[in-house]
Enzyme design. Structure first.
Site, short mmCIF file in Angstrom:
data_model
loop_
_atom_site.label_atom_id
_atom_site.label_comp_id
_atom_site.label_asym_id
_atom_site.label_seq_id
_atom_site.Cartn_x
_atom_site.Cartn_y
_atom_site.Cartn_z
N GLY A 27 54.33 25.15 -6.57
CA GLY A 27 54.00 26.48 -7.04
C GLY A 27 53.94 26.65 -8.55
N HIS B 207 44.81 22.81 2.56
CA HIS B 207 44.21 22.94 3.89
C HIS B 207 42.82 23.53 3.69
CE1 HIS B 207 43.77 24.04 8.17
NE2 HIS B 207 43.32 25.20 7.73
N LEU C 133 40.00 25.72 4.57
CA LEU C 133 39.78 26.89 5.41
C LEU C 133 38.34 26.91 5.93
CD1 LEU C 133 41.71 29.44 3.21
CD2 LEU C 133 42.35 28.72 5.51
N HIS D 232 40.67 23.80 -8.44
CA HIS D 232 40.41 22.40 -8.07
C HIS D 232 40.47 21.52 -9.31
CE1 HIS D 232 39.00 19.05 -5.75
NE2 HIS D 232 37.96 18.87 -6.52
N GLU E 209 45.14 23.77 -15.90
CA GLU E 209 45.07 24.55 -14.65
C GLU E 209 45.85 25.86 -14.78
OE1 GLU E 209 44.62 21.73 -10.83
OE2 GLU E 209 46.53 21.51 -11.87
#
Length: 223
Positions: free
Chosen positions: A16, A104, A106, A136, A205
């Site tokens: 996180g 994951h 989606l 990403h 990021e």
């Protein structure tokens, strides 16, 4: 006249650090009049859930993982799981969904619900399509999917690329192929270990996830 606070749902899978950047930016000039309404993880032990619960004020959290869901619901599919993720998301009534290290992919089933194209039984219709963006760690079209940092670094060692980068992009059915919102190049220095490149990329990021979130919020709910 008071302006309603803009609501964000963040999906995570890990420690996180990108979520923390968003938490720190809430209601500052970097992310004005905005708060994280929910953090959803697909991993029970994700430290990002702790970051959310320790925020001031604490941020509500939720957990739903694919394999336990399938085991508890015989006959259900991956698309059914994505629909349940979408159900949790739309109940939080967000203006924006941010995938911040969500490991994951989606499916269209999720996108159909958050876009308002499909209303789930027992749920209120989505009045306005909910924007979804993803962080990403690669440049557009370069290294879609998993292990992007490692693949970028390996390609640099082979002389196939000159630099790496990171982007925030809109989420579409094709993995990591949505329209870029923010793109930043990150240099790779000859002879440096991957850990040094990775640390520099992560710092990039943390900046662009906030910039991208603000940019899309300003589009969907301008102040």
């Amino acid at each position: 006249m008071a302006v309603d606070t803009r609501r964000i749902v963040v999906l995570i899978s890990g420690s996180g650090t990108n979520l923390q950047a968003l938490i720190d930016a809430q209601n500052t000039s970097a992310l004005p009049n905005a708060r994280i309404a929910l953090v959803l993880s697909n991993r029970k032990a994700a430290y990002g859930l702790t970051r959310a619960s320790h925020a001031t004020p604490p941020i509500p959290t939720a957990y739903l993982a694919l394999q336990p869901f399938l085991k508890a619901n015989p006959g259900k599919t991956r698309a059914d799981y994505d629909i349940e993720v979408a159900r949790i998301v739309v109940r939080a009534k967000p203006d924006l969904v941010v995938l911040a290290g969500w490991m994951h992919v989606l499916s269209e089933a999720f996108l159909d619900v958050v876009s308002g194209a499909r209303t789930l039984p027992g749920e209120e219709p989505v009045q306005q399509p909910i924007a979804v963006i993803n962080l990403h760690p690669a440049l557009p079209g370069a290294f879609d999917g998993a292990e992007a940092i490692q693949r970028t670094y390996a390609a640099f060692q082979k002389g196939e690329v000159e630099r790496g980068g990171a982007m925030v992009h809109r989420v579409v059915k094709e993995v990591d192929r949505g329209e870029p919102v923010i793109v930043r190049e990150v240099e790779i220095h000859k002879g440096e270990p991957i850990e040094a490149f990775e640390e520099r990329l992560h710092r990039t990021e943390w900046k662009i996830i906030v910039e991208g979130t603000k940019k899309i919020l300003d589009e969907v709910r301008p102040l």
